[in-house]
Motif scaffolding. Structure first.
Motif, PDB file in Angstrom:
ATOM      1  N   PRO A 276     -47.225  -0.513  21.706  1.00 29.33           N
ATOM      2  CA  PRO A 276     -46.598  -0.693  20.375  1.00 29.33           C
ATOM      3  C   PRO A 276     -46.767   0.567  19.538  1.00 29.33           C
ATOM      4  O   PRO A 276     -47.865   1.095  19.390  1.00 29.33           O
ATOM      5  CB  PRO A 276     -47.372  -1.871  19.772  1.00 29.33           C
ATOM      6  CG  PRO A 276     -48.668  -1.904  20.516  1.00 29.33           C
ATOM      7  CD  PRO A 276     -48.404  -1.393  21.888  1.00 29.33           C
ATOM      8  N   TYR A 364     -42.524  -5.948  15.104  1.00 28.89           N
ATOM      9  CA  TYR A 364     -43.616  -6.705  14.492  1.00 28.89           C
ATOM     10  C   TYR A 364     -43.806  -6.213  13.059  1.00 28.89           C
ATOM     11  O   TYR A 364     -43.680  -5.014  12.794  1.00 28.89           O
ATOM     12  CB  TYR A 364     -44.926  -6.499  15.251  1.00 28.89           C
ATOM     13  CG  TYR A 364     -44.831  -6.758  16.729  1.00 28.89           C
ATOM     14  CD1 TYR A 364     -45.028  -8.025  17.257  1.00 28.89           C
ATOM     15  CD2 TYR A 364     -44.553  -5.714  17.610  1.00 28.89           C
ATOM     16  CE1 TYR A 364     -44.945  -8.258  18.622  1.00 28.89           C
ATOM     17  CE2 TYR A 364     -44.470  -5.934  18.967  1.00 28.89           C
ATOM     18  CZ  TYR A 364     -44.663  -7.204  19.477  1.00 28.89           C
ATOM     19  OH  TYR A 364     -44.578  -7.422  20.816  1.00 28.89           O
ATOM     20  N   GLN A 370     -49.006  -8.191  16.127  1.00 26.54           N
ATOM     21  CA  GLN A 370     -48.767  -7.782  17.511  1.00 26.54           C
ATOM     22  C   GLN A 370     -49.987  -8.078  18.385  1.00 26.54           C
ATOM     23  O   GLN A 370     -49.860  -8.602  19.503  1.00 26.54           O
ATOM     24  CB  GLN A 370     -48.413  -6.286  17.553  1.00 26.54           C
ATOM     25  CG  GLN A 370     -47.965  -5.790  18.913  1.00 26.54           C
ATOM     26  CD  GLN A 370     -49.104  -5.428  19.848  1.00 26.54           C
ATOM     27  OE1 GLN A 370     -50.155  -4.992  19.386  1.00 26.54           O
ATOM     28  NE2 GLN A 370     -48.892  -5.601  21.142  1.00 26.54           N
TER      29      GLN A 370
END
Length: 785
Positions: A276, A364, A370
């Motif tokens: 991420p 997110y 997340q």
């Protein structure tokens, strides 16, 4: 900048004038008090240029090694009353009395220089062939010298045909033919075996050329644009179906010359999930960064099934591409060649991979969401019972993909964790039944439909051309399109722009500078006094040379109206930052090297809770700027040490509790007056949380210190914005510390013209020392990272 710019322009001998366009290109440097070409060697035009009737020229040439002594010479020429008189002085262009004056084939010889300077012209209505050996009617027949055998599959024949209006002049009629045992097809170009039997009541002519995109792996017969990485709309190569060409696992017959290798099933299904990271689009332009939730995050998931490796080993030019090339001749402009490249691409495909691909992008609202979703997914994937909120009980945990888990949260109506989470998925082709990782629905009985995933090998389109002149022109047009926007010629390693490709500032525009995209760092979030900016350095090998970057910093006084700004400073990356000249508040964190092309800058000395706009330009060695890129961001609220604030609140309570002496009152006054607005807010918060029963903080200050001193202290509470005031009422504020590495550069002279970006990291080690900067952040509320 050089005063003797006449040496860069041409000279019209007849008119005795200089045209405005330059024909020479000089690179200048500052020397001996004036801007001079780097060579310091100049050719002075002769003072006299005499032309006699025998067409001999007398030229005097002077080479000056000392640039300071260069002076402008008077340019004069012999005077002629008219152009005809000048041309007559050279005599006849050819002697047409013998052997047609040396003109080849059916060219007509003329002696009058005023009519044609070569002396060989085509008869009226005819045009020169591609190789210049004869004349033909371009509207009738083909041109066997076009480099493609006139578009004929086998033979291209020529025949001399007298012209009706003048039997002494001839037209070269060219047409297609076939070798023994073959006959000419209905299209007049292809050949067909005579022994082939015709179906009853059928047509034995050559069948119409099928568009190859209607066949399996047909994209490989189309052109390819290696700049946009897309298949071009024009079909370049022709495929036939005369052989039995089949591949394992495929029912459809493949075109001749197409080789297909099947990838083993165990290697066809591969899943990838990226880490991420902050959304790159979020980090550019107007950045609404929040110190509470941090950066919104983006994660990419992809499953790819490479099923076939496809290679083309038989090249036959399509009729459409052949006709397009056949329409070109020596008088064709570069624009016509560029139009052909736009239609057919600049490359043709040799090898490619086909299969299925599905990808999902998941957004997110922050890192906390997340991490929580990922931990729950891992727990379910290990075989544990899913939570009551996921409702994912019937699916086998071993084949549950992360996108399926995210989708199940939305379908079950779960809002607590998945609030603010968004997912978008797309697929290319149909997922094979052998791959259990596909997120989208795909029945087991649906056959896989392979689509083009990637072109693994391509070659320039001009390599298909056999005519040397056409190949050269097409290659030049390809280079012009790639490096000079189609509006200039590539000369060695630079672009010579057309006369129409200059801007209002007089600088060339056909080779635009790369557009650097300025963004906030993906690794370091802004602090209350510091931001980290970064951009990618790119420099095409032809046409441009980036020698510097300019960064402007502005403080925005009205965030809704960006025209209301207070200009802070404009810094040169080369002259101010990496040279160590004047950059106490801007320090390089990362510079380009052989492994990375990213430039990263630390900008500090910023004010908390303030909006700043940063603008970046690239600059080349002519002073031309690229398009600008900007980032506007608000710095977070001032950093507070909440532990220390609570200790001071306890101290103030102890000073105020009971009888307060004058010394204690002064100690309390000095302590509170030196706190500053953010820390004072937290002291007030903790005092009222623990000791409000003994008297509210404001009242106690006024009672113990008096209205005047209390007013001086409490007036600091109004220095913060309402946003920061609200954050300072959070029950818990933790203090985080991170480290940033940067280069502390001593002053050194940087020569932009000699700057080697790939070796910049190595060069800066000599004058810069790597140091560490400590950065403080506040986390508001209970966070688990």
């Amino acid at each position: 900048p050089w005063p003797y710019t006449i040496f860069q322009r041409g000279f019209d001998l007849v008119l005795g004038e200089q045209p405005s366009d330059k024909i020479f290109r000089f690179t200048y440097t500052l020397g001996e008090g004036m801007w001079l070409p780097l060579s310091k060697s100049f050719v002075i035009p002769p003072a006299e240029l005499a032309i006699n009737p025998s067409a001999k020229c007398k030229t005097d040439m002077t080479v000056m090694e000392d640039a300071v002594e260069v002076r402008e010479e008077l340019m004069t020429s012999s005077s002629f009353d008219s152009l005809e008189v000048l041309l007559d002085s050279f005599g006849p262009v050819r002697d047409c009395s013998r052997d047609n004056g040396g003109c080849s084939k059916n060219f007509r010889c003329i002696a009058d220089r005023k009519l044609d300077s070569t002396g060989c012209v085509c008869p009226t209505g005819l045009s020169p062939m591609k190789d210049g050996t004869g004349c033909y009617d371009r509207h009738v027949g083909v041109d066997c010298s076009d480099g493609f055998n006139g578009g004929c599959e086998q033979l291209c024949l020529q025949q001399m045909v007298p012209l009706p209006e003048d039997p002494l002049l001839y037209n070269i009629l060219m047409f297609c033919g076939c070798i023994e045992d073959y006959k000419l097809g209905a299209d007049g170009r292809s050949c067909q075996l005579i022994s082939e039997s015709c179906p009853e009541a059928g047509d034995c002519g050559e069948p119409r050329e099928l568009p190859m995109n209607q066949t399996l792996f047909g994209e490989i017969f189309y052109g390819y644009n290696n700049h946009s990485k897309e298949v071009a709309p024009g079909q370049v190569l022709k495929g036939t179906f005369r052989q039995n060409n089949f591949a394992r696992g495929l029912e459809q017959q493949l075109p001749d010359g197409l080789v297909v290798a099947t990838v083993p099933l165990e290697n066809q299904c591969q899943e990838e999930l990226s880490d991420p990271m902050p959304d790159p689009e979020f980090l550019t332009g107007m950045v609404n960064f929040s110190e509470v939730s941090g950066y919104p995050l983006l994660q990419h998931w992809k499953v790819q099934s490479v099923m076939y490796h496809v290679r083309l080993n038989q090249m036959t030019i399509s009729q459409a591409f052949s006709n397009a090339l056949h329409s070109l001749d020596g008088a064709t402009s570069r624009g016509d060649f560029v139009a052909l490249l736009d239609q057919f691409g600049n490359h043709y495909i040799q090898e490619a991979v086909y299969g299925f691909e599905e990808s999902c992008s998941i957004w997110y609202p922050n890192r906390q969401v997340q991490r929580q979703l990922w931990l729950e997914y891992e727990d379910i994937s290990k075989g544990n019972s899913p939570s009551d909120e996921s409702e994912e009980r019937e699916r086998d945990p071993k084949v549950l993909t992360f996108p399926e888990y995210i989708a199940s949260l939305s379908e079950s109506g779960t809002k607590r964790v998945a609030a603010g989470v968004r997912m978008e998925c797309q697929s290319r082709g149909r997922c094979p039944s052998s791959c259990p990782l596909c997120h989208g629905p795909s029945g087991a009985d649906v056959p896989a439909e392979p689509i083009l995933l990637e072109v693994t090998k391509a070659a320039p389109l001009y390599e298909l051309v056999t005519n040397n002149q056409t190949q050269r022109l097409l290659q030049e047009a390809t280079m012009s399109l790639l490096w000079c926007s189609g509006s200039g010629d590539v000369i060695e390693d630079w672009c010579r722009c057309d006369s129409s490709a200059f801007g209002a500032d007089g600088l060339p525009t056909c080779a635009p500078l790369p557009h650097p995209i300025l963004r906030l760092s993906t690794e370091h979030e802004p602090s209350s006094t510091l931001v980290v900016l970064e951009w990618g350095h790119s420099e095409p090998p032809i046409g441009v040379q980036i020698v510097d970057y300019l960064l402007r910093q502005e403080k925005v006084t009205d965030r809704m109206d960006h025209s209301k700004v207070e200009t802070e400073t404009v810094l040169s990356f080369v002259d101010d930052i990496i040279s160590g000249a004047k950059s106490p508040c801007a320090m390089p964190a990362q510079v380009p090297d052989r492994l990375s092309s990213t430039i990263s800058l630390i900008i500090r000395c910023l004010e908390p809770d303030t909006t700043y706009m940063f603008t970046l330009w690239g600059v080349d060695n002519t002073g031309r700027r690229s398009r600008s890129s900007d980032v506007t961001v608000k710095t977070p609220c001032p950093v507070v040490d909440d532990v220390k604030a609570q200790e001071i609140a306890d101290k103030i309570y102890n000073l105020f509790n009971g009888y307060t002496s004058g010394k204690e009152q002064q100690t309390a006054y000095n302590t509170l007056l030196d706190l500053g607005s953010p820390s004072l807010h937290r002291v007030l918060y903790h005092y009222n949380q623990h000791y409000e029963s003994f008297g509210e903080f404001t009242w106690r200050c006024e009672d113990e210190l008096g209205p005047r001193k209390a007013g001086l202290i409490l007036s600091q509470l109004g220095d913060l914005s309402s946003w920061c005031n609200g954050l300072l009422q959070e029950p818990k504020i933790s203090l985080q510390r991170s480290s940033l590495k940067y280069l502390a550069c001593r002053y050194s002279e940087i020569k932009p013209y000699g700057l080697d970006w790939s070796e910049l990291s190595r060069d800066l080690r000599k004058t810069c020392e790597e140091q560490t900067l400590s950065v403080l952040y506040n986390d508001y509320g209970d966070k688990d990272y």
